[in-house]
Design an enzyme around this catalytic site. Structure first.
Site, PDB file in Angstrom:
ATOM      1  N   GLU A  36      89.631 -66.052  85.857  1.00  0.00           N
ATOM      2  CA  GLU A  36      89.412 -65.864  84.415  1.00  0.00           C
ATOM      3  C   GLU A  36      89.247 -67.232  83.756  1.00  0.00           C
ATOM      4  O   GLU A  36      90.063 -68.121  83.949  1.00  0.00           O
ATOM      5  CB  GLU A  36      90.609 -65.100  83.825  1.00  0.00           C
ATOM      6  CG  GLU A  36      90.704 -65.088  82.317  1.00  0.00           C
ATOM      7  CD  GLU A  36      89.465 -64.524  81.596  1.00  0.00           C
ATOM      8  OE1 GLU A  36      89.032 -63.418  81.930  1.00  0.00           O
ATOM      9  OE2 GLU A  36      88.934 -65.234  80.707  1.00  0.00           O
ATOM     10  N   GLY A  49      88.570 -46.724  71.307  1.00  0.00           N
ATOM     11  CA  GLY A  49      88.773 -45.318  71.630  1.00  0.00           C
ATOM     12  C   GLY A  49      88.220 -45.028  73.015  1.00  0.00           C
ATOM     13  O   GLY A  49      87.264 -45.678  73.449  1.00  0.00           O
ATOM     14  N   ARG A 117      93.736 -52.530  71.178  1.00  0.00           N
ATOM     15  CA  ARG A 117      93.268 -53.163  72.420  1.00  0.00           C
ATOM     16  C   ARG A 117      94.342 -54.025  73.089  1.00  0.00           C
ATOM     17  O   ARG A 117      94.540 -53.958  74.304  1.00  0.00           O
ATOM     18  CB  ARG A 117      92.067 -54.062  72.122  1.00  0.00           C
ATOM     19  CG  ARG A 117      90.786 -53.321  71.957  1.00  0.00           C
ATOM     20  CD  ARG A 117      89.698 -54.264  71.505  1.00  0.00           C
ATOM     21  NE  ARG A 117      88.473 -53.535  71.292  1.00  0.00           N
ATOM     22  CZ  ARG A 117      87.439 -53.513  72.125  1.00  0.00           C
ATOM     23  NH1 ARG A 117      87.451 -54.213  73.236  1.00  0.00           N
ATOM     24  NH2 ARG A 117      86.372 -52.804  71.856  1.00  0.00           N
ATOM     25  N   ARG A 199      85.289 -55.719  61.313  1.00  0.00           N
ATOM     26  CA  ARG A 199      86.358 -54.961  61.964  1.00  0.00           C
ATOM     27  C   ARG A 199      87.689 -55.316  61.321  1.00  0.00           C
ATOM     28  O   ARG A 199      87.951 -56.488  61.066  1.00  0.00           O
ATOM     29  CB  ARG A 199      86.450 -55.329  63.451  1.00  0.00           C
ATOM     30  CG  ARG A 199      85.200 -54.994  64.197  1.00  0.00           C
ATOM     31  CD  ARG A 199      85.233 -55.625  65.559  1.00  0.00           C
ATOM     32  NE  ARG A 199      85.628 -54.693  66.589  1.00  0.00           N
ATOM     33  CZ  ARG A 199      85.604 -54.968  67.883  1.00  0.00           C
ATOM     34  NH1 ARG A 199      85.236 -56.162  68.299  1.00  0.00           N
ATOM     35  NH2 ARG A 199      85.957 -54.084  68.771  1.00  0.00           N
ATOM     36  N   ASP A 315      80.379 -54.600  80.905  1.00  0.00           N
ATOM     37  CA  ASP A 315      79.399 -55.217  80.004  1.00  0.00           C
ATOM     38  C   ASP A 315      78.491 -56.203  80.729  1.00  0.00           C
ATOM     39  O   ASP A 315      77.350 -56.422  80.310  1.00  0.00           O
ATOM     40  CB  ASP A 315      80.110 -55.953  78.859  1.00  0.00           C
ATOM     41  CG  ASP A 315      80.458 -55.012  77.711  1.00  0.00           C
ATOM     42  OD1 ASP A 315      80.408 -53.784  77.923  1.00  0.00           O
ATOM     43  OD2 ASP A 315      80.781 -55.507  76.606  1.00  0.00           O
ATOM     44  N   ALA A 328      83.394 -49.490  77.147  1.00  0.00           N
ATOM     45  CA  ALA A 328      84.491 -49.822  78.065  1.00  0.00           C
ATOM     46  C   ALA A 328      84.703 -48.660  79.036  1.00  0.00           C
ATOM     47  O   ALA A 328      84.993 -48.873  80.223  1.00  0.00           O
ATOM     48  CB  ALA A 328      85.762 -50.116  77.286  1.00  0.00           C
TER      49      ALA A 328
HETATM   50  C1  LIG Z   1      82.663 -53.398  67.537  1.00  0.00           C
HETATM   51  C2  LIG Z   1      82.876 -52.851  68.920  1.00  0.00           C
HETATM   52  C3  LIG Z   1      83.582 -51.655  69.093  1.00  0.00           C
HETATM   53  C4  LIG Z   1      83.729 -51.107  70.371  1.00  0.00           C
HETATM   54  N1  LIG Z   1      84.411 -49.931  70.519  1.00  0.00           N
HETATM   55  C5  LIG Z   1      84.521 -49.347  71.738  1.00  0.00           C
HETATM   56  C6  LIG Z   1      85.229 -48.107  71.901  1.00  0.00           C
HETATM   57  O1  LIG Z   1      85.777 -47.552  70.948  1.00  0.00           O
HETATM   58  N2  LIG Z   1      85.279 -47.565  73.149  1.00  0.00           N
HETATM   59  C7  LIG Z   1      84.700 -48.161  74.244  1.00  0.00           C
HETATM   60  O2  LIG Z   1      84.784 -47.606  75.369  1.00  0.00           O
HETATM   61  N3  LIG Z   1      84.052 -49.351  74.124  1.00  0.00           N
HETATM   62  C8  LIG Z   1      83.956 -49.950  72.914  1.00  0.00           C
HETATM   63  N4  LIG Z   1      83.315 -51.157  72.772  1.00  0.00           N
HETATM   64  C9  LIG Z   1      82.764 -51.810  73.982  1.00  0.00           C
HETATM   65  C10 LIG Z   1      83.879 -52.531  74.734  1.00  0.00           C
HETATM   66  O3  LIG Z   1      84.540 -53.409  73.853  1.00  0.00           O
HETATM   67  C11 LIG Z   1      83.308 -53.310  75.916  1.00  0.00           C
HETATM   68  O4  LIG Z   1      82.457 -52.456  76.648  1.00  0.00           O
HETATM   69  C12 LIG Z   1      84.439 -53.798  76.840  1.00  0.00           C
HETATM   70  O5  LIG Z   1      85.426 -54.483  76.127  1.00  0.00           O
HETATM   71  C13 LIG Z   1      83.835 -54.710  77.909  1.00  0.00           C
HETATM   72  O6  LIG Z   1      84.859 -55.113  78.785  1.00  0.00           O
HETATM   73  P1  LIG Z   1      84.521 -56.103  80.001  1.00  0.00           P
HETATM   74  O7  LIG Z   1      85.812 -56.290  80.707  1.00  0.00           O
HETATM   75  O8  LIG Z   1      83.355 -55.595  80.758  1.00  0.00           O
HETATM   76  O9  LIG Z   1      84.053 -57.452  79.298  1.00  0.00           O
HETATM   77  P2  LIG Z   1      84.917 -58.463  78.406  1.00  0.00           P
HETATM   78  O10 LIG Z   1      85.957 -57.755  77.635  1.00  0.00           O
HETATM   79  O11 LIG Z   1      83.935 -59.275  77.652  1.00  0.00           O
HETATM   80  O12 LIG Z   1      85.671 -59.361  79.479  1.00  0.00           O
HETATM   81  C14 LIG Z   1      84.993 -60.373  80.189  1.00  0.00           C
HETATM   82  C15 LIG Z   1      86.022 -61.371  80.693  1.00  0.00           C
HETATM   83  O13 LIG Z   1      85.355 -62.296  81.541  1.00  0.00           O
HETATM   84  C16 LIG Z   1      85.739 -63.623  81.193  1.00  0.00           C
HETATM   85  N5  LIG Z   1      84.632 -64.504  81.575  1.00  0.00           N
HETATM   86  C17 LIG Z   1      83.410 -64.618  80.974  1.00  0.00           C
HETATM   87  N6  LIG Z   1      82.631 -65.494  81.608  1.00  0.00           N
HETATM   88  C18 LIG Z   1      83.372 -65.969  82.660  1.00  0.00           C
HETATM   89  C19 LIG Z   1      83.105 -66.909  83.704  1.00  0.00           C
HETATM   90  N7  LIG Z   1      81.911 -67.558  83.806  1.00  0.00           N
HETATM   91  N8  LIG Z   1      84.085 -67.153  84.613  1.00  0.00           N
HETATM   92  C20 LIG Z   1      85.289 -66.509  84.535  1.00  0.00           C
HETATM   93  N9  LIG Z   1      85.594 -65.618  83.557  1.00  0.00           N
HETATM   94  C21 LIG Z   1      84.630 -65.325  82.642  1.00  0.00           C
HETATM   95  C22 LIG Z   1      86.009 -63.559  79.714  1.00  0.00           C
HETATM   96  O14 LIG Z   1      86.866 -64.612  79.290  1.00  0.00           O
HETATM   97  C23 LIG Z   1      86.656 -62.186  79.572  1.00  0.00           C
HETATM   98  O15 LIG Z   1      88.044 -62.225  79.777  1.00  0.00           O
HETATM   99  C24 LIG Z   1      83.168 -51.756  71.507  1.00  0.00           C
HETATM  100  C25 LIG Z   1      82.491 -52.967  71.338  1.00  0.00           C
HETATM  101  C26 LIG Z   1      82.343 -53.520  70.068  1.00  0.00           C
HETATM  102  C27 LIG Z   1      81.596 -54.829  69.916  1.00  0.00           C
END
Ligand SMILES: Cc1cc2nc3c(=O)[nH]c(=O)nc-3n(C[C@H](O)[C@H](O)[C@H](O)COP(=O)(O)OP(=O)(O)OC[C@H]3O[C@@H](n4cnc5c(N)ncnc54)[C@H](O)[C@@H]3O)c2cc1C
Length: 437
Positions: A36, A49, A117, A199, A315, A328
């Site tokens: 991380e 949600g 969250r 937000r 993502d 998510a």
């Molecule tokens: C306004 C808003 C509302 C939302 N509401 C919802 C909802 O209600 N329900 C839902 O299901 N989804 C929702 N989402 C979508 C959801 O937030 C994302 O899909 C989810 O948080 C993505 O999680 P992730 O772990 O894939 O990515 P992230 O949460 O972005 O985690 C990525 C991690 O990788 C790390 N990282 C990045 N680059 C590197 C690197 N080069 N080397 C090492 N580490 C790295 C970062 O520091 C981070 O910790 C919402 C999004 C937004 C913007």
């Protein structure tokens, strides 16, 4: 004779996708390590949600994840998700917070509950084994050292690590995505959807007297022209979560960040022509707001989620606008497939160590790609469309509530009703075909 050896998985990124994958692998006795780039595991102070399919995926991945969510989730007071006319109010009367119901949908037993969250993340972290995360490890590059050799990971701080499989859970601006698809490929980068969101969390003791019981304790989507707002309870009903979206014809001004401090008056201005309920919500928002640029990968979707023994999930693979509230959840579906197929691949390698290690792991990721690509990319597209429907910009539905309902209904149910058991059956069948072949 080649010695049997367990798989070592490197997870890049410790967000919801990376952490749920880690727990799913731990449950399946598969070795993993998380890298991380931040100095700690943290989530923003906002609500999230989870749709019913996401809950079923949590149960299939590791029931501890589902328990973690349930322990911090706030039940909606109503079993019905309501879409209301946030613009007209009732006769656009300035003194009333009443809104016309446009349509509603039954959520059922697992009813799209919200949580804070940071509270959810904390519960997940409680289950992680000691020492499984290296912090300050920002991935720079990955070198595949060839058949049956481990993959080399290089980090910006000069450190290196090795693994058999690399899974990029590194979010919307994924480095692993760039390495798989190519740095010059537009599909390696997300694009601004020309919507941004304010937000905020409103203490229930303020929201309740101003808006009334039926508005604060359940899930409501307030529709209107070129803007819309979502509200739902979080933190055991102590807070009301607000996500207020506005269309922004301009460009997002920052290259390095996707959120920036915003003034409350911008949110108030953005909804100044809306009905009394939405204007009241904007007035109740805290002074120190953030605005979030909504980026997605719709314009240039990834043609593949893997290359060799490296893949992307969450993502990193399919960043979506949040209008389905399912981004998510889609990441959790991804890692449910990954944990399942990695477990089967590990069994293959332990039982038949003379099989090509790279070949087996490649087949596992090809399976993941085949099962997940289409559905997750459909989500990206459909989320965009939903955002337009909610802001009366989508031509086929316009402001016609019956047409909006029909469109929202089938799109939502395609997500909510997804058969996770069938998804996992397809996973094992596809893998067997690949490895058999
Ligand atoms: C306004 C808003 C509302 C939302 N509401 C919802 C909802 O209600 N329900 C839902 O299901 N989804 C929702 N989402 C979508 C959801 O937030 C994302 O899909 C989810 O948080 C993505 O999680 P992730 O772990 O894939 O990515 P992230 O949460 O972005 O985690 C990525 C991690 O990788 C790390 N990282 C990045 N680059 C590197 C690197 N080069 N080397 C090492 N580490 C790295 C970062 O520091 C981070 O910790 C919402 C999004 C937004 C913007």
């Amino acid at each position: 004779m080649i010695e049997a050896r367990a798989i070592e998985v490197a997870i890049i990124g410790g967000g919801i996708t990376g952490l749920t994958l880690a727990l799913g692998l731990q449950k399946r006795n598969t070795n993993f390590h998380i890298y991380e780039r931040a100095q700690s595991l943290r989530e923003i102070g906002a609500g999230i949600g989870f749709t019913p399919n996401a809950e079923r995926a949590m149960l299939a991945l590791d029931p501890r994840i589902h328990e973690a969510f349930k322990s911090v989730a706030s039940k909606n007071a109503s079993d019905w998700f309501q879409w209301v006319d946030g613009f007209s109010g009732v006769n656009n009367d300035k003194d009333t917070v009443k809104e016309d119901l446009l349509f509603n949908m039954y959520l059922g037993e697992r009813g799209f509950e919200g949580c804070h969250r940071a509270q959810f993340l904390k519960e997940l972290v409680n289950h992680l084994p000691q020492g499984c995360v290296t912090f300050g490890a920002c991935l720079d590059t990955i070198i595949d050292q060839g058949e049956n050799e481990r993959i080399l990971l290089k980090f910006h701080n000069g450190t290196i690590a090795e693994a058999d499989l690399v899974i990029g859970c590194d979010g919307i601006r994924s480095r692993v995505r760039q390495l798989i698809l190519g740095e010059n490929n537009p599909a390696s980068y997300p694009a601004y959807t020309h919507k941004k969101a304010y937000r905020g969390l409103i203490p229930m003791e303020k929201a309740l007297p101003a808006l009334g019981e039926s508005k604060v304790n359940t899930r409501l989507m307030h529709l209107g022209p070129d803007a819309h707002t979502l509200t739902f309870p979080v933190a055991g009903g102590k807070l009301m979560n607000v996500v207020a979206f506005v269309t922004d014809p301009g460009e997002w001004p920052y290259t390095e960040k996707l959120s920036a401090p915003a003034e409350k008056k911008s949110a108030i201005e953005g909804f100044s022509k809306f009905g009394g309920a939405v204007r009241t919500i904007m007035n109740l928002l805290p002074e120190d707001l953030d605005e979030w640029a909504i980026f997605d990968t719709y314009d240039h979707p990834a043609s593949t989620y893997y290359h060799g023994r490296i893949c992307i999930a969450g993502d990193a693979a399919h960043a979506s606008s949040p209008h389905h509230g399912a981004g998510a959840g889609a990441g959790i579906e991804d890692v449910t497939v990954l944990a399942t197929v990695i477990e089967v691949a590990q069994t293959t390698l332990l039982e038949s160590p003379d099989k090509s290690r790279s070949g087996v792991l490649n087949a596992a990721l090809a399976t993941y790609n085949a099962v997940r690509l289409e559905r997750s990319q459909w989500l990206v597209e459909s989320s965009r469309i939903l955002g337009e429907i909610y802001e009366w910009q989508y031509k086929p539905t316009g402001r016609d509530k019956k047409k909006c309902e029909e469109e929202v209904y089938w799109r939502s149910h395609k997500i909510w009703d997804y058969d996770i058991g069938q998804m996992l059956q397809e996973t094992t069948e596809y893998y067997k075909q690949r490895v058999g072949a």
